[in-house]
Design an enzyme around this catalytic site. Sequence first.
Site, mmCIF file in Angstrom:
data_model
loop_
_atom_site.group_PDB
_atom_site.id
_atom_site.type_symbol
_atom_site.label_atom_id
_atom_site.label_comp_id
_atom_site.label_asym_id
_atom_site.label_seq_id
_atom_site.Cartn_x
_atom_site.Cartn_y
_atom_site.Cartn_z
ATOM 1 N N GLY A 1 -3.507 -3.452 3.663
ATOM 2 C CA GLY A 1 -3.955 -2.873 2.400
ATOM 3 C C GLY A 1 -3.085 -3.379 1.262
ATOM 4 O O GLY A 1 -1.952 -3.811 1.488
ATOM 5 N N GLN B 1 0.536 -4.094 -7.096
ATOM 6 C CA GLN B 1 1.366 -5.029 -6.330
ATOM 7 C C GLN B 1 1.172 -6.484 -6.731
ATOM 8 O O GLN B 1 1.973 -7.338 -6.360
ATOM 9 C CB GLN B 1 1.102 -4.874 -4.823
ATOM 10 C CG GLN B 1 1.532 -3.514 -4.280
ATOM 11 C CD GLN B 1 1.241 -3.401 -2.801
ATOM 12 O OE1 GLN B 1 0.151 -3.027 -2.412
ATOM 13 N NE2 GLN B 1 2.215 -3.742 -1.970
ATOM 14 N N CYS C 1 6.025 -1.709 3.568
ATOM 15 C CA CYS C 1 5.248 -2.066 2.373
ATOM 16 C C CYS C 1 5.491 -3.531 2.034
ATOM 17 O O CYS C 1 6.626 -3.995 2.088
ATOM 18 C CB CYS C 1 5.683 -1.186 1.208
ATOM 19 S SG CYS C 1 4.814 -1.544 -0.325
ATOM 20 N N LEU C 2 4.416 -4.252 1.684
ATOM 21 C CA LEU C 2 4.555 -5.662 1.319
ATOM 22 C C LEU C 2 5.462 -5.826 0.094
ATOM 23 O O LEU C 2 6.033 -6.883 -0.114
ATOM 24 C CB LEU C 2 3.185 -6.280 1.022
ATOM 25 C CG LEU C 2 2.213 -6.408 2.203
ATOM 26 C CD1 LEU C 2 0.887 -6.971 1.712
ATOM 27 C CD2 LEU C 2 2.789 -7.281 3.298
ATOM 28 N N HIS D 1 -1.095 5.604 1.656
ATOM 29 C CA HIS D 1 -0.047 4.697 1.171
ATOM 30 C C HIS D 1 -0.491 4.014 -0.125
ATOM 31 O O HIS D 1 0.248 3.960 -1.103
ATOM 32 C CB HIS D 1 0.239 3.654 2.270
ATOM 33 C CG HIS D 1 1.240 2.599 1.895
ATOM 34 N ND1 HIS D 1 2.497 2.532 2.457
ATOM 35 C CD2 HIS D 1 1.166 1.559 1.021
ATOM 36 C CE1 HIS D 1 3.148 1.488 1.930
ATOM 37 N NE2 HIS D 1 2.353 0.880 1.056
ATOM 38 N N GLU D 2 -1.748 3.515 -0.134
ATOM 39 C CA GLU D 2 -2.261 2.817 -1.329
ATOM 40 C C GLU D 2 -2.461 3.795 -2.492
ATOM 41 O O GLU D 2 -2.211 3.448 -3.646
ATOM 42 C CB GLU D 2 -3.572 2.085 -1.027
ATOM 43 C CG GLU D 2 -3.517 1.065 0.119
ATOM 44 C CD GLU D 2 -2.370 0.082 0.024
ATOM 45 O OE1 GLU D 2 -1.924 -0.237 -1.094
ATOM 46 O OE2 GLU D 2 -1.884 -0.369 1.080
ATOM 47 N N HIS E 1 0.646 4.169 -4.279
ATOM 48 C CA HIS E 1 0.907 3.046 -5.195
ATOM 49 C C HIS E 1 0.253 3.300 -6.554
ATOM 50 O O HIS E 1 0.825 2.998 -7.597
ATOM 51 C CB HIS E 1 0.329 1.736 -4.633
ATOM 52 C CG HIS E 1 1.275 1.008 -3.724
ATOM 53 N ND1 HIS E 1 2.539 0.608 -4.108
ATOM 54 C CD2 HIS E 1 1.137 0.570 -2.449
ATOM 55 C CE1 HIS E 1 3.131 -0.021 -3.108
ATOM 56 N NE2 HIS E 1 2.303 -0.054 -2.079
#
Length: 183
Positions: free
Chosen positions: A56, A61, A102-103, A144-145, A148
Amino acid sequence: MPTGRLGGTLFEIDLVKYPDVFLHSKSHEVKFPLDDKTERLIKWMTKAMYQHHGIGLAAVQVGYLQRIFVMDCTRSRENPKAYINPEIVEKSDETLRDSEGCLSAPGKQGDVKRHLRIILKYQTEDGKEERKTFYNLEARCIQHEMDHLEGKLCIDYEKGEYSRDKHKSQTMVESDFRAKSDT
Ligand SMILES: [Zn+2]
């Protein structure tokens, strides 16, 4: 390498990374019909998600404060979907605490408590409103998204709970990703 190659040279999409303060910004609602720029942004986000082997990715990001995330939790990695102006309308009482990465924070992990089942209301790229139930990994990924979009990071959680103060002492920095933002 099916993705990431453009004209023979390796081309990698940069992500906004911790400790960039930009990641603590709240994203804005998306207006319909989508303009070309937003459609291109969604394609770009999908490409970035696959390139970085994520399941995701939120618009913040890649430097845009728009309430959009893309997700693909399938094994085949060919079923991406964009969720616009998403809202969790129902969540299960059952939760699970697990470590999450997380990326935007490579090498770091957070210990995060998430609901096992959620119902998400969102708009598709053509503006249609949908409601869908998600379980387990997808439910975790969506929560999680959604964080963000609110400027929250999984690494800001402690013992399962969110703590904005966790990185207060840490110096957050500003990068040139700010310039790309259309706020
Ligand atoms: Zn993330």
